[in-house]
Design a protein around this motif. Sequence first.
Motif, short mmCIF file in Angstrom:
data_model
loop_
_atom_site.label_atom_id
_atom_site.label_comp_id
_atom_site.label_asym_id
_atom_site.label_seq_id
_atom_site.Cartn_x
_atom_site.Cartn_y
_atom_site.Cartn_z
N SER A 190 115.29 73.18 42.53
CA SER A 190 115.33 71.77 42.88
C SER A 190 116.77 71.31 43.05
O SER A 190 117.72 72.02 42.66
N ALA A 191 116.96 70.13 43.61
CA ALA A 191 118.31 69.56 43.74
C ALA A 191 118.95 69.38 42.37
O ALA A 191 120.16 69.54 42.21
N MET A 192 118.12 69.08 41.38
CA MET A 192 118.62 68.92 40.02
C MET A 192 119.16 70.25 39.50
O MET A 192 120.24 70.31 38.89
N GLN A 193 118.43 71.33 39.73
CA GLN A 193 118.86 72.64 39.26
C GLN A 193 120.10 73.12 40.01
O GLN A 193 120.98 73.73 39.42
N ARG A 194 120.17 72.86 41.30
CA ARG A 194 121.27 73.35 42.12
C ARG A 194 122.56 72.55 41.92
O ARG A 194 123.66 73.10 41.85
N LEU A 195 122.43 71.21 41.85
CA LEU A 195 123.60 70.35 41.89
C LEU A 195 123.73 69.43 40.69
O LEU A 195 124.78 68.80 40.51
N GLY A 196 122.68 69.34 39.87
CA GLY A 196 122.71 68.41 38.75
C GLY A 196 122.62 66.96 39.16
O GLY A 196 123.12 66.07 38.48
N LEU A 197 121.95 66.72 40.27
CA LEU A 197 121.89 65.40 40.89
C LEU A 197 120.44 64.99 41.04
O LEU A 197 119.62 65.75 41.56
#
Length: 419
Positions: free
Chosen positions: A328-335
């Motif tokens: 997810s975007a959270m896992q990849r970028l912390g966003l």
Amino acid sequence: MDNRPGPIVGKPPTRRWRVKTLFVVLLAVGIGLVPALQSNAQVVIKSGDGRIVKRLSNSVSTYGARALSYTRNGRVSPLPMRLIRGVHPVLRVRVNGGRNLDVLLDTGANRTFVPPGIFGERRGQKFIRVQTLCFENDTCFEGPMVSVTPTNYSQKRRGYYNGLLGVDLLRHTGLTIDYKNRRVFLGHDAGVAAGEAAIRTRFYMDGKTWRPHAKMTMGTVDFPGTLLDTGSSFTRLTPTMMSKLDRVPATAYRELAFSAHGTRGSEILYLGNVCIDNTACVPGILGQRGNWSAIGATFFRNFLTTFDFQNLRLTLRPYGASWIPPMSAMQRLGLQLDILDAANIVFVEVGSPAALADIRKGAELHQINGRSIQELGYLGAHEILEDADLSSFDISIRNAKGKARTVRLTARRRETPSR
């Protein structure tokens, strides 16, 4: 103008007359309701060539109604699917011949939801009947009742979740989700080979909401009656379930959890071996603490997953070790972006690429790789940020003080084999 009632003229009605009048009125109302109830009970499934392939009644339990594999030229016709946050299967449907909606395939929802206020319901109305709800292969439901109750997943805006396709309709068609190839098949068993031999197990539909449930096993502990929920991002454990485990799962990270009606902080966990009915097992998937339990998409996305609602059978075809589920975007970028307005950055993970670039919670997102967030919406933004072929992103933001800048973020690689 005085709208108060005037005086009663003539003799007051006798009790016998009142009883007779009441009987006649009730009889008339009853006769009038019969066709209305009958019309409300019919749902028709039409195939792409216009043939009526199934007429269903909602007046009785129909979870076992025969569902078909809809074909074109003798082959099962797949539907394109978007995979959002690495877990959410999203289909495009067309309602009443014109309005396109991006809906979440949600076996954990007992109703199908559409955005309130766009199909002419009256104020305070919870359900409406739509004329048609069609998939991209032109297979249609005719006359289904759908909910217009507001939720986070039934927004009017393009580029956002526009509704939920619930088990009330899916149980009539059968469903196969191919997470790896991002496609969906209608029917009990798509018959598409994938990886190893198929694993078949059973589930049951609970008598209240008619949603699918089965036994989940973790380690040596069984949890019967767990919801099979393709709309849940994670496999979910209640505090009671957590207390029964042999060991406490480690925390992977934290994020905001968007439920149908609210938002709260959430702890994402590394789970051990998770099984359905001790037959289909996945090690090391991501889980979530919650107030209700579910086997969610972090489990199902490891399989070509078929729900056979006619025979109450779940068929799982493993993709094998070569399949790496998307991050997810959270896992990849912390966003993390707001599910209601993707321009709002609602969470930034400590130590993440976003945090190291001094992006803060409350910043306003304007562009991703030169594309406007207003154009992309929530779904489009995640498709870019979660594209495995892209490793860096130019993010244009405006901070809480109004200062605009563009930063380059580099996606981190998967450090732990979380699934």
